[in-house]
Structure formats: C-alpha cells, structure tokens
Design a protein around this motif. Structure first.
Motif, PDB file in Angstrom:
ATOM      1  N   ASN A   1      48.519 -53.122   7.234  1.00  0.00           N
ATOM      2  CA  ASN A   1      49.875 -53.680   7.812  1.00  0.00           C
ATOM      3  C   ASN A   1      50.818 -53.032   8.239  1.00  0.00           C
ATOM      4  OD1 ASN A   1      48.312 -56.477   6.710  1.00  0.00           O
ATOM      5  ND2 ASN A   1      47.934 -55.857   5.013  1.00  0.00           N
ATOM      6  N   LEU A   2      50.313 -52.968   9.325  1.00  0.00           N
ATOM      7  CA  LEU A   2      51.699 -51.645   9.684  1.00  0.00           C
ATOM      8  C   LEU A   2      52.743 -53.328  10.580  1.00  0.00           C
ATOM      9  CD1 LEU A   2      49.238 -49.268  11.645  1.00  0.00           C
ATOM     10  CD2 LEU A   2      50.507 -49.281   9.639  1.00  0.00           C
ATOM     11  N   VAL A   3      54.008 -52.798  10.684  1.00  0.00           N
ATOM     12  CA  VAL A   3      54.863 -53.908  11.196  1.00  0.00           C
ATOM     13  C   VAL A   3      55.870 -52.810  11.464  1.00  0.00           C
ATOM     14  CG1 VAL A   3      56.946 -55.010  10.356  1.00  0.00           C
ATOM     15  CG2 VAL A   3      55.547 -55.483   8.699  1.00  0.00           C
ATOM     16  N   VAL A   4      55.291 -52.897  12.909  1.00  0.00           N
ATOM     17  CA  VAL A   4      56.643 -51.832  13.987  1.00  0.00           C
ATOM     18  C   VAL A   4      57.872 -52.173  14.130  1.00  0.00           C
ATOM     19  CG1 VAL A   4      56.125 -50.912  15.678  1.00  0.00           C
ATOM     20  CG2 VAL A   4      54.532 -50.965  15.311  1.00  0.00           C
ATOM     21  N   HIS A   5      58.586 -52.060  14.159  1.00  0.00           N
ATOM     22  CA  HIS A   5      60.140 -52.139  14.331  1.00  0.00           C
ATOM     23  C   HIS A   5      60.644 -51.823  15.553  1.00  0.00           C
ATOM     24  CE1 HIS A   5      61.934 -53.319  10.125  1.00  0.00           C
ATOM     25  NE2 HIS A   5      60.178 -52.515   9.807  1.00  0.00           N
TER      26      HIS A   5
END
Length: 183
Positions: free
Chosen positions: A137-141
């Motif tokens: 689960n990667l949250v790219v900012h």
C-alpha cells in the motif's frame, strides 16, 4: 497463513521522508481504516522511534486533530514487534526482537490472526527476497523531495517483484494510494 502488508508514504521521486509530507484528514482516515484489518505492526528501530512515543502521547493527551487522535488511538492499541539490537525499552504492547527479521516474520505469519503490517524501509529488501510481503500500500504524495531515504536502494533486489494493481484512490490533496498484491 496471515497476510503481510507493507505500507508507506512516498514522494513522486521515491523518497520516504515523512517530514516532507503534510497528511490530510482523508489520509488519516485512510490509514486508520487500513488498520481495521491489522492486529500486529512489525517495525524496524528507526521507524518505531519515529512513531513512538509521538503517537502514544497524542493518543494519551488527545492533543491532535480529531483525525490524528483516532489514528493515534488505533495505532497504539495494536500489538507491535520492533526489530532492534540497540533499543533497551519500548512502549507497552510492544516486543523487541534482536535478530533475524525474516525468520521472526515468517513465524508470526504462520500464527492465526489478522494482517501483519510491516513499516520498515531498511528491512524491505530482505523481507521481499524472503517472499514474506503479500501486498503493498503505497501513498504517493505530490511532491518531489530529492533527498532522504529511498523506498529501495539501488541494487537492493536481485530480481524484479511483479505486482498486480488491485485498487487506486485519488485524494483531494493530490495524493494517490496504490494497493498492489504480489503475483
């Protein structure tokens, strides 16, 4: 076997410097909701010390926003394992393991329970190589940082790890959450 999930906030250029991000209420809700399926957090020392006692203090004092307080309460209520050769003490419901993170995670994975969430960039290559991470689960900012710790160092994996995208969420802030399963 229990599923093992890896989650991380990253910049567009792949850095994991939490000081470069400004999480929105939506992101706190997202991460708090993800922890509903988790009953064990697996930390490296550095990430553990970034998270605690900071979040434990917020949970205790209710000194954050409503979203931060809910996140802090959920995070501190979950049992934790921290891999460290140097830590002398940890918060309650946390256990220190001195060596062999992959071996320890495999043992934990074989026990009954909900998901195990891994929060450690330093151990990630070892755990991927051992085949222990089932989902990412990667949250790219929406920020380019240009410095700090990369998600993976160059050459840290000897083989590609093919993933299947199962969900994407676009937040009002411009952050994008990607949920992948190992193929």
């Amino acid at each position: 076997m229990r599923p093992v999930t890896f989650g991380m906030n990253i910049s567009i250029d792949g850095y994991c410097d939490h000081t470069a991000f400004n999480p929105s209420e939506e992101l706190y809700d997202y991460f708090t909701g993800m922890m509903d399926d988790v009953d064990l957090l697996f930390f490296g020392r550095i990430m553990y010390q970034l998270m605690f006692p900071y979040w434990a203090d917020i949970a205790k004092d209710q000194s954050g926003t409503a979203d931060e307080n809910r996140f802090a309460e959920k995070l501190t209520s979950i049992d934790k394992v921290v891999i460290s050769r140097s830590l002398d003490s940890v918060q309650e419901n946390t256990r220190i393991v001195r060596s062999n993170p992959a071996e320890e995670l495999l043992k934990l994975k074989q026990q009954p329970g909900k998901k195990i969430s891994v929060d450690s960039v330093s151990m990630l290559p070892e755990l991927i190589t051992a085949g222990l991470i089932d989902e990412f689960n990667l949250v790219v900012h929406p920020v380019i940082v240009g410095k700090g710790r990369l998600l993976l160092d160059v050459g840290s994996l000897h083989e590609n790890l093919n993933l299947k995208l199962v969900n994407t969420i676009i937040f009002k802030s411009g952050c994008v959450a990607h949920h992948y399963l190992k193929q």
